[in-house]
Design a protein around this motif. Structure first.
Motif, short mmCIF file in Angstrom:
data_model
loop_
_atom_site.label_atom_id
_atom_site.label_comp_id
_atom_site.label_asym_id
_atom_site.label_seq_id
_atom_site.Cartn_x
_atom_site.Cartn_y
_atom_site.Cartn_z
N PRO A 88 38.36 41.50 24.73
CA PRO A 88 38.60 40.15 24.23
C PRO A 88 39.69 39.45 25.05
O PRO A 88 40.57 40.09 25.60
CB PRO A 88 39.07 40.36 22.78
N ALA A 89 39.58 38.13 25.11
CA ALA A 89 40.55 37.33 25.86
C ALA A 89 40.65 35.94 25.24
O ALA A 89 39.81 35.54 24.43
CB ALA A 89 40.11 37.21 27.32
N ILE A 90 41.67 35.25 25.62
CA ILE A 90 41.84 33.84 25.25
C ILE A 90 41.94 33.06 26.55
O ILE A 90 42.61 33.49 27.48
CB ILE A 90 43.10 33.62 24.41
N LYS A 91 41.26 31.92 26.61
CA LYS A 91 41.37 31.10 27.82
C LYS A 91 41.79 29.70 27.45
O LYS A 91 41.56 29.22 26.34
CB LYS A 91 40.07 31.09 28.61
N ILE A 92 42.41 29.05 28.40
CA ILE A 92 42.77 27.65 28.24
C ILE A 92 41.52 26.84 28.58
O ILE A 92 41.05 26.86 29.71
CB ILE A 92 43.94 27.25 29.16
N GLY A 93 40.99 26.16 27.57
CA GLY A 93 39.77 25.40 27.76
C GLY A 93 40.03 23.98 28.24
O GLY A 93 39.27 23.44 29.04
N ARG A 94 41.09 23.39 27.76
CA ARG A 94 41.49 22.04 28.16
C ARG A 94 43.02 22.02 28.28
O ARG A 94 43.71 22.69 27.51
CB ARG A 94 41.09 20.98 27.13
N PHE A 95 43.52 21.23 29.22
CA PHE A 95 44.97 21.12 29.41
C PHE A 95 45.21 19.75 30.03
O PHE A 95 44.66 19.45 31.09
CB PHE A 95 45.45 22.22 30.36
N ALA A 96 46.01 18.92 29.37
CA ALA A 96 46.22 17.57 29.88
C ALA A 96 47.62 17.08 29.56
O ALA A 96 48.17 17.38 28.50
CB ALA A 96 45.19 16.60 29.28
#
Length: 117
Positions: A88-96
């Motif tokens: 399992p992992a977590i990713k940054i989907g949006r960053f602004a």
């Protein structure tokens, strides 16, 4: 400035980072992603203005998606009996970052924070 999780009842203020897709996600999609438990969005709020936001998605790291030498490094992090074909992992989907706060270092600082909860 305060870092807060987006809630379904939070009244979003106008946000412009210079990218229509990123603006649109925050203003039109982030709450529905939260309700569907697809992603969790965090807002960096400066008084009444959204200075920046990022969105975290659940994901996985899979053996077939990673080069062999990188996969060996990942596997070393786990005991032998915990070696699986994905983790399992977590990713940054949006960053602004808002145009008003661009070049202020806020984006770099956000990348260094630790989210709990």
């Amino acid at each position: 400035m305060d870092l807060i999780p987006l809630t379904v009842d939070y009244e979003l203020k106008p946000f412009d980072c210079g990218d229509a897709d990123l603006n649109g996600f925050l203003l039109n999609d982030a709450k529905s992603f939260l309700q569907k438990k697809l992603a969790r969005t965090f807002l960096l709020v400066d008084e009444d203005e959204i200075a920046a936001y990022f969105c975290l998605f659940n994901d996985k790291i899979s053996k077939q998606d990673v080069a062999d030498n990188s996969w060996r490094k990942i596997k070393k992090l786990f005991p032998h009996k915990k070696h699986f074909s994905s983790y399992p992992a977590i990713k940054i989907g949006r960053f602004a970052v808002s145009l008003s706060y661009r070049h202020s270092g806020i984006g770099s600082e956000l990348m260094r924070i630790n989210i709990h909860g």
